[in-house]
Structure formats: structure tokens, C-alpha cells
Design a protein around this motif. Structure first.
Motif, PDB file in Angstrom:
ATOM      1  N   SER A   1       0.830  -1.207   0.000  1.00 21.99           N
ATOM      2  CA  SER A   1       0.000   0.000   0.000  1.00 21.99           C
ATOM      3  C   SER A   1       0.863   1.255   0.000  1.00 21.99           C
ATOM      4  O   SER A   1       0.575   2.231  -0.706  1.00 21.99           O
ATOM      5  CB  SER A   1      -0.934   0.002   1.209  1.00 21.99           C
ATOM      6  N   LEU A   2       1.954   1.247   0.772  1.00 24.10           N
ATOM      7  CA  LEU A   2       2.858   2.397   0.792  1.00 24.10           C
ATOM      8  C   LEU A   2       3.588   2.539  -0.531  1.00 24.10           C
ATOM      9  O   LEU A   2       3.751   3.649  -1.050  1.00 24.10           O
ATOM     10  CB  LEU A   2       3.872   2.249   1.938  1.00 24.10           C
ATOM     11  N   GLY A   3       4.033   1.424  -1.083  1.00 22.63           N
ATOM     12  CA  GLY A   3       4.717   1.479  -2.369  1.00 22.63           C
ATOM     13  C   GLY A   3       3.823   2.027  -3.457  1.00 22.63           C
ATOM     14  O   GLY A   3       4.238   2.867  -4.258  1.00 22.63           O
ATOM     15  N   LEU A   4       2.565   1.569  -3.485  1.00 22.74           N
ATOM     16  CA  LEU A   4       1.621   2.045  -4.486  1.00 22.74           C
ATOM     17  C   LEU A   4       1.312   3.520  -4.293  1.00 22.74           C
ATOM     18  O   LEU A   4       1.209   4.282  -5.260  1.00 22.74           O
ATOM     19  CB  LEU A   4       0.337   1.216  -4.396  1.00 22.74           C
ATOM     20  N   MET A   5       1.181   3.942  -3.044  1.00 25.71           N
ATOM     21  CA  MET A   5       0.881   5.341  -2.755  1.00 25.71           C
ATOM     22  C   MET A   5       1.999   6.253  -3.260  1.00 25.71           C
ATOM     23  O   MET A   5       1.746   7.244  -3.962  1.00 25.71           O
ATOM     24  CB  MET A   5       0.694   5.542  -1.250  1.00 25.71           C
ATOM     25  N   PHE A   6       3.241   5.921  -2.955  1.00 30.75           N
ATOM     26  CA  PHE A   6       4.352   6.756  -3.387  1.00 30.75           C
ATOM     27  C   PHE A   6       4.543   6.691  -4.899  1.00 30.75           C
ATOM     28  O   PHE A   6       4.930   7.692  -5.521  1.00 30.75           O
ATOM     29  CB  PHE A   6       5.647   6.338  -2.675  1.00 30.75           C
ATOM     30  N   ALA A   7       4.270   5.543  -5.510  1.00 30.09           N
ATOM     31  CA  ALA A   7       4.368   5.434  -6.962  1.00 30.09           C
ATOM     32  C   ALA A   7       3.342   6.340  -7.631  1.00 30.09           C
ATOM     33  O   ALA A   7       3.620   6.989  -8.646  1.00 30.09           O
ATOM     34  CB  ALA A   7       4.159   3.990  -7.406  1.00 30.09           C
ATOM     35  N   PHE A   8       2.151   6.399  -7.030  1.00 32.44           N
ATOM     36  CA  PHE A   8       1.088   7.218  -7.594  1.00 32.44           C
ATOM     37  C   PHE A   8       1.465   8.697  -7.585  1.00 32.44           C
ATOM     38  O   PHE A   8       1.125   9.444  -8.508  1.00 32.44           O
ATOM     39  CB  PHE A   8      -0.205   6.995  -6.804  1.00 32.44           C
ATOM     40  N   PHE A   9       2.180   9.128  -6.545  1.00 33.85           N
ATOM     41  CA  PHE A   9       2.578  10.531  -6.452  1.00 33.85           C
ATOM     42  C   PHE A   9       3.425  10.957  -7.640  1.00 33.85           C
ATOM     43  O   PHE A   9       3.437  12.130  -8.032  1.00 33.85           O
ATOM     44  CB  PHE A   9       3.381  10.777  -5.175  1.00 33.85           C
ATOM     45  N   CYS A  10       4.166  10.014  -8.221  1.00 36.52           N
ATOM     46  CA  CYS A  10       5.096  10.340  -9.302  1.00 36.52           C
ATOM     47  C   CYS A  10       4.386  10.723 -10.598  1.00 36.52           C
ATOM     48  O   CYS A  10       5.032  11.209 -11.530  1.00 36.52           O
ATOM     49  CB  CYS A  10       6.023   9.156  -9.557  1.00 36.52           C
ATOM     50  N   PHE A  11       3.066  10.506 -10.671  1.00 36.65           N
ATOM     51  CA  PHE A  11       2.312  10.830 -11.882  1.00 36.65           C
ATOM     52  C   PHE A  11       1.663  12.205 -11.810  1.00 36.65           C
ATOM     53  O   PHE A  11       1.095  12.665 -12.810  1.00 36.65           O
ATOM     54  CB  PHE A  11       1.212   9.788 -12.112  1.00 36.65           C
ATOM     55  N   ILE A  12       1.699  12.839 -10.655  1.00 35.19           N
ATOM     56  CA  ILE A  12       1.015  14.121 -10.490  1.00 35.19           C
ATOM     57  C   ILE A  12       1.494  15.111 -11.548  1.00 35.19           C
ATOM     58  O   ILE A  12       2.688  15.351 -11.708  1.00 35.19           O
ATOM     59  CB  ILE A  12       1.264  14.705  -9.089  1.00 35.19           C
TER      60      ILE A  12
END
Length: 513
Positions: A215-226
Motif C-alpha cells: 500500500s505504501l509502495g503504491l501510494m508513493f508510486a502514484f505521487f510520481c504521476f502528479i
């Protein structure tokens, strides 16, 4: 804002109507828009700074999978986002979509949240860029405080933002190619040497995804698309918006996702499957530079250090252009001072809006300096975390707005475009939003910061609601006009149009017979 006589002579007020942006430059193609939104994602900065953090916080080598999952969710988001674009003729992006689907009050609330989220993100990025520049100058024996470097970048970005948008796109294109090439060279070096002990499929395995804290990995990965969602902000300056914006959006999402996934896989292979988590946790800030030394050349490390600064510069220039267009659209709608909605006749850009936010940025940098906030551990950490929470909430609201809009109007290409894809995106984005809220203290440094910054995010939205209510009471005509542009036919009207068209066709056939 007060302008000089010269500025007044070269600026034209924009009417709030759909055709009010006619004086804007309309030369942006797919490539130019993709360059700007991908540059906002800062690929080199993500690979060097975020990928090691994702490996570390997740405690897993599944970083490539996290990026691919985020790509799928945002790809689904893009289906509804681009399908609704033809019914939203202005460049308000989140504001325009949410207003059309969920109502004028919620739309103005979203506008305030979007403007605030992008604004605080840009302030945080300026602080980070100032520090990175100061470190680079120190390496060549030039001493300069971080804040002077940050202010210098604000002025450069303000100059480029004031001028023709194509100038910004060309600058961003050159910088994006350079930083992308640096990452590709590092990837090729790692792959060419076979990584650390040979290649392994483990990073793509279900067992790796289930290891640690996905869940943490996915959350931080998602931030990279902002930033990818900003394609719609350039609608008024695109050559053919109904074609250009969807293509640019899909290309941006796909490029960012695949690029990050490959780079993350290369980093894991370079560190070694068994050692990757420990190495990334030990010194995350130097992981990629160390890999460049090991697998390519020490020279590449120096190049990356320089390009890291230009990567953040490209990022701030992109977000400055996004904010400028947001302000322009809101001013044209009467939600901000009308002077901000003036187009420069020479550059054919919302130069007044760019100038306004340049002043705001300079004021913010001065305030951060006076308050003595640490530029990285406070300014960048706080503001980037707060903006991420706001923007993910806006994406979830936009997906919901797409569904509501098409379910209450008789238009839209297919159920896939109008219900299924945006519905799946809404579910995925809501899950991500819950993860962000649950780990918000981790993002911004402490529980106290989380409460304060979370309150500010909610306050931004509430302020927008208050503005909408004030406009409704004081300027009812202006309030009604918020929902007039790009209206879709009702079911009854659409059926009637089809009957008329069918009757006309039958008449033609009869006449021909």
C-alpha cells in the motif's frame, strides 16, 4: 492588479463566453503538450529520488508493479476525462469537469482546491530547486544561499511564462530529452552488464507484490504521476483540442508509467534482488548515482547532478504554466479579478495571469525565508504532501463527475467511456485517497502537521463553496453563466434532433425516387 500604460495597450480583456479565449495562441500540438506535462512529472527527479524511497518504504522489490498499477488506474481515469472534454470548452480542467457534473458550488470549491494545491506544490518545488542549485554551485566553488537561487528561478520561470507558450514548450522539450537520455543510458549500462548477479523476474511476481507494505509502495508510486492531468489545461491553446488533448493525455500516462516501471526494474536489478531493499534504505539519495558510477561512468553521475537541477526547473515551469491557465479561466468566469483574464496581443498568452503568480511566488519565497523554514524538511515536505492530497481528491471527484454528467445527459460515446472506465477509476482513486489520508502524517512529517495541512486542504474547498454562494447572491447572472458553456443536449432534445435528421433523410430518399 495595476498595470503600466504599455501593458494596458497590449492586453485584451477576455470575455467569459466560450469564445472569449480566441486571442490565445493555438499552435500547441500533441508533442508540445506531452513535453509540458511529462516535464511536470520530472522523470529524472523521480528515478533518482522517488524510486529508491518506494523500494525502501515498501520493503519490496515490486516497485515496477506499483508503477504499472498506477498506470492502469490513471489510464482508466483518462478514458472518462478525455471523453467529457468535448463538452467542456474551456481550460479549467478539474474545475470545469466537476462543475459540469456535480454542480456550480462543488465546481467552484474544486477550483479553489485545485488552484491552492498546484500553488503550494509549486512553492515547495521552488524551495527544493533552490537547494539543488545551491549544492551544484557549491560543487564548482560558488557560494550562494538557497533562497537567492530559488528567487532567481522564479524570475526566469516568470519571464518564460509571460512569453509565447511555444517558447516554454521548446525549452521543456530540450530539457526532457536530456534527462530522459541520462536515465536511458543508466538503464542500458545496468542491463548491458547483466545487473547484480543476473536478471530476475521476481520484481514482477505476485509474491514480490505481496511482500512488505504494498500500500505504501503504491501510494508513493502514484505521487510520481502528479501533473499528467494538466493536458486539459492547455485546451484553449491546442491546434485541435478534441484530438490533441486525448492523444496527449494517453501518451503522457503511458510514457510516464512504462518509463518509470523500466527504470525501477533496472534499479532493482542493479542493486540485486537480495540487496535492493537494504541498499535503498541505507542511502536512498545516492542509489542511482552510485549505480551510474558502477555500471556506466563517474562522468554520468556529474551529468545527473546537473540534469537534476534542470529536471526540477522543467517541473516548476510546467506547473507555473498550469496555474497560469487555471487563473485565466477562473478570471474569465468572474471568479478572480477580470484583469487576470487579459491576453497579451503580442505573445497571445495569458501573460497577466503569469505575472500575477510570479509575484505570488516571489512573496512566498520571501515568507519562507523570513520564517526560517527548512526548504526541504519543512517547505517541500509539507507543501508537496498537502498538494498531493488535494489533487488526488480532485481526480476522484472528476471521475465521479464524469459518471454523473453522462448519466444525466443523453450524450457520450459508450458505456465503457462514460460509466465502466470512470467507475473503475473512481474506485481505484478512492482507495489511493484513503491510503494517503491514512498515511498523511508520514507524508508531512508529523501528526500535528497532518492535522494543520489537512485542515488547510479542507479550508480551500470550503472557501470555494463560500465564493460560489457569494457570487450566487451578489451576481446571479454571473452564477448562471457558470453552467452555460458546452451544454449537452437533454434526452428529449437529442431524440427530437434524431427524428428531424431521420425525417430529412427519408424526404431526400423519396425525392430521389
Amino acid at each position: 492588479m495595476t498595470s503600466s500604460p504599455q501593458t494596458q495597450s497590449t492586453a485584451t480583456a477576455v470575455d467569459p463566453s466560450p469564445g472569449g479565449a480566441a486571442k490565445l495562441h493555438r499552435g500547441l500540438g500533441v508533442g508540445s503538450i506531452v513535453f509540458m506535462v511529462v516535464a511536470a512529472a520530472a522523470p529524472l527527479a523521480v528515478v533518482t529520488a522517488s524510486v529508491p524511497i518506494i523500494i525502501s518504504v515498501s520493503g519490496s522489490t515490486a516497485a515496477p508493479q506499483y508503477f504499472l498499477v498506477a498506470t492502469i488506474i490513471l489510464g482508466l481515469f483518462s478514458v472518462g476525462f478525455t471523453s467529457m472534454g468535448k463538452y467542456v470548452p474551456n481550460a479549467g480542467a478539474f474545475y470545469s469537469y466537476i462543475q459540469r457534473g456535480l454542480g456550480r458550488h462543488v465546481g467552484v470549491g474544486a477550483a479553489a482546491l485545485a488552484l491552492g494545491s498546484y500553488g503550494v506544490m509549486l512553492v515547495g518545488l521552488y524551495a527544493y530547486l533552490g537547494v539543488a542549485t545551491a549544492k551544484l554551485l557549491t560543487a564548482v566553488h560558488i557560494g550562494a544561499p538557497w533562497w537567492t537561487c530559488a528567487i532567481g528561478w522564479v524570475l526566469i520561470v516568470g519571464f518564460l511564462g509571460y512569453r509565447d507558450i511555444e517558447l516554454s514548450s521548446k525549452v521543456l522539450g530540450v530539457l526532457l530529452v536530456a534527462e530522459t537520455l541520462a536515465v536511458v543510458i543508466a538503464n542500458v549500462g545496468i542491463i548491458g552488464h547483466g545487473g547484480h548477479g543476473g536478471f530476475s523476474p521476481v520484481p514482477f511476481s505476485p509474491s514480490a507484490f505481496a511482500t512488505g507494505a504494498p500500500s505504501l509502495g503504491l501510494m508513493f508510486a502514484f505521487f510520481c504521476f502528479i501533473g499528467f492531468e494538466a493536458t486539459a489545461v492547455f485546451r484553449n491553446e491546442a491546434k485541435d483540442p478534441d484530438r490533441t488533448i486525448p492523444r496527449a493525455t494517453y501518451i503522457a500516462v503511458l510514457f510516464i508509467g512504462v518509463f518509470y516501471a523500466i527504470a525501477a526494474w533496472a534499479v532493482v536489478q542493479g542493486l540485486g534482488i537480495d540487496d535492493a531493499v537494504e541498499a535503498a534504505s541505507r542511502e536512498p539519495e545516492s542509489v542511482v548515482q552510485d549505480l551510474a558510477v558502477t555500471y556506466v561512468s563517474p562522468i554520468l553521475t556529474d551529468v545527473i547532478q546537473v540534469l537534476l537541477v534542470t529536471s526540477f526547473f522543467a517541473c516548476v515551469l510546467s506547473f507555473h504554466n498550469v496555474i497560469t491557465r487555471y487563473q485565466f479561466t477562473l478570471a474569465a468566469k468572474g471568479l478572480l479579478p477580470k484583469a487576470i483574464a487579459e491576453v497579451d496581443d503580442k505573445h497571445r498568452t495569458p501573460s497577466r495571469s503569469s505575472l500575477a503568480f510570479t509575484v505570488i511566488s516571489l512573496t512566498a519565497m520571501a515568507a519562507v525565508t523570513v520564517f526560517g523554514w527548512d526548504p526541504i524538511n519543512q517547505t517541500y515536505l509539507w507543501f508537496s504532501g498537502a498538494s498531493t492530497l488535494g489533487l488526488i481528491a480532485l481526480m476522484a471527484m472528476t471521475s465521479l463527475a464524469v459518471i454523473v454528467f453522462f448519466r444525466t445527459k443523453a450524450c457520450g460515446p459508450s458505456v465503457w467511456h462514460t460509466v465502466i472506465a470512470p467507475g473503475l477509476a473512481f474506485i481505484g482513486l478512492t482507495v489511493i485517497l484513503v491510503l494517503v489520508i491514512g498515511n498523511f502524517a508520514l507524508l508531512v512529517g508529523s501528526t500535528t502537521n497532518a492535522i494543520v495541512l489537512g485542515g488547510i486542504i479542507v479550508g480551500m474547498f470550503a472557501l470555494g463553496l463560500a465564493v460560489a454562494e457569494r457570487v450566487r447572491r451578489a451576481h446571479p447572472d454571473r452564477y448562471r453563466a457558470l453552467a452555460q458553456a458546452g451544454r449537452c443536449h437533454s434526452l428529449e432534445a437529442t431524440v427530437q434532433v434524431r427524428r428531424v435528421a431521420r425525417g430529412g433523410a427519408e424526404a431526400v430518399d423519396a425525392g430521389g425516387a
